[in-house]
Design an enzyme around this catalytic site. Sequence first.
Site, PDB file in Angstrom:
ATOM      1  N   GLU A   1      -2.168  10.919  -0.067  1.00  0.00           N
ATOM      2  CA  GLU A   1      -3.437  10.164   0.054  1.00  0.00           C
ATOM      3  C   GLU A   1      -3.652   9.767   1.498  1.00  0.00           C
ATOM      4  O   GLU A   1      -4.761   9.833   2.020  1.00  0.00           O
ATOM      5  CB  GLU A   1      -3.387   8.923  -0.850  1.00  0.00           C
ATOM      6  CG  GLU A   1      -4.731   8.204  -0.992  1.00  0.00           C
ATOM      7  CD  GLU A   1      -4.992   7.118   0.041  1.00  0.00           C
ATOM      8  OE1 GLU A   1      -6.084   6.554   0.023  1.00  0.00           O
ATOM      9  OE2 GLU A   1      -4.124   6.832   0.894  1.00  0.00           O
TER      10      GLU A   1
ATOM     11  N   ASP B   1       0.876  -1.187   0.000  1.00  0.00           N
ATOM     12  CA  ASP B   1       0.000   0.000   0.000  1.00  0.00           C
ATOM     13  C   ASP B   1       0.910   1.233   0.000  1.00  0.00           C
ATOM     14  O   ASP B   1       1.429   1.591   1.043  1.00  0.00           O
ATOM     15  CB  ASP B   1      -0.910  -0.017   1.228  1.00  0.00           C
ATOM     16  CG  ASP B   1      -1.823   1.199   1.307  1.00  0.00           C
ATOM     17  OD1 ASP B   1      -1.925   1.937   0.325  1.00  0.00           O
ATOM     18  OD2 ASP B   1      -2.403   1.413   2.385  1.00  0.00           O
TER      19      ASP B   1
HETATM   20 ZN    ZN Z   1      -3.548   3.089  -0.040  1.00  0.00          ZN
END
Ligand code: ZN
Length: 335
Positions: A200, A170
């Site tokens: 993000e 991720d």
């Molecule tokens: Zn992510």
Amino acid sequence: MNFVKTFRTLLENASPSGFEAHGAKTIADLAAPYCDKVKIDALGNVICRKKGSGKRIMVAAHMDVIGFMVNRFEKDGFLQVTNIGGHRASRLSGKKVRFLSGVQGVLFERSDAELKTKTGDKAAMTDLFLDIGAASEEEARKMVRVGDVAVFDYEAKEIGDGLLMSPYCDNLASCAAMLCAMSQVKKTENDLYFVFTVQEEQGLKGSKTSAHAIEPDLGIAIDLTHAGDCPGAADGEVKLGKGPAIKVKDASLICTPEAVEHLRRSAEENGISYQDEVLLRGGTDTASILVSRDGVPSGCVSIPGRYIHSTAETISVKDGEQAAVLLARACEKEL
Ligand SMILES: [Zn+2]
């Protein structure tokens, strides 16, 4: 372009939210052969355009990772750090980290007994300290300063039957998949923008400003999603190794039905196995692209992952490779 090799290259330059410039150059260099123009905007988003005369499609993968930032020095050379992005402090004791400068250290709990009573999300970053091997506060201040940032210091391992275990799947696995997709896109009328977004993990910031600038006709994010296939997981049906997932809903949005349909048909017309995803928590850049400008039809391709936001995030290599193929086909398909 090889998915795992590209991921390993990105992992070497993992950059926490707000400090993406550390890894942006590597991404821009890897992307350059596969697009007409690479631009790094004011916030640090890497925007790669493959020009076309038709509709605009924006594909977004966030390139920032979760990490740590020094917020105060303590006696005897130890440090206190705060989180960048979502960490569960109760899982961090004994984890190795490295600063972008190369300084290494280990997080440990102040009091084992105290941390154990504060289970789950109740433990705080202030229950931990960071040891960088300094003998005194003076020495520690020569090694790092308040505001310096660190990331998990672990290598990627390929385990079992085609699984990849590493911090920062991720979202560096999605960045690798997007780079692979860029290298695979065949001739198309569509005007393509591949955006490696910033921040993000700090509230979907880079996708918001880049979607405003690009004004796409379709937005597609790519990110990890929680797999529901390990003991205790209660996050829907998505499994490792069964193909990329096409999101219908998560806690941040309901994807636009036309965008979901575009992705499903891109998979079905090309014989790509995929899974339907409804996730009960989490959010991705999709949510901020959706509400940019006057609204943008938006969907999301997800790579199923276990243990997300830990040092051992685990995905299937095949799912990552197939996510790239799905993205490439979705980029070529007429809107
Ligand atoms: Zn992510």
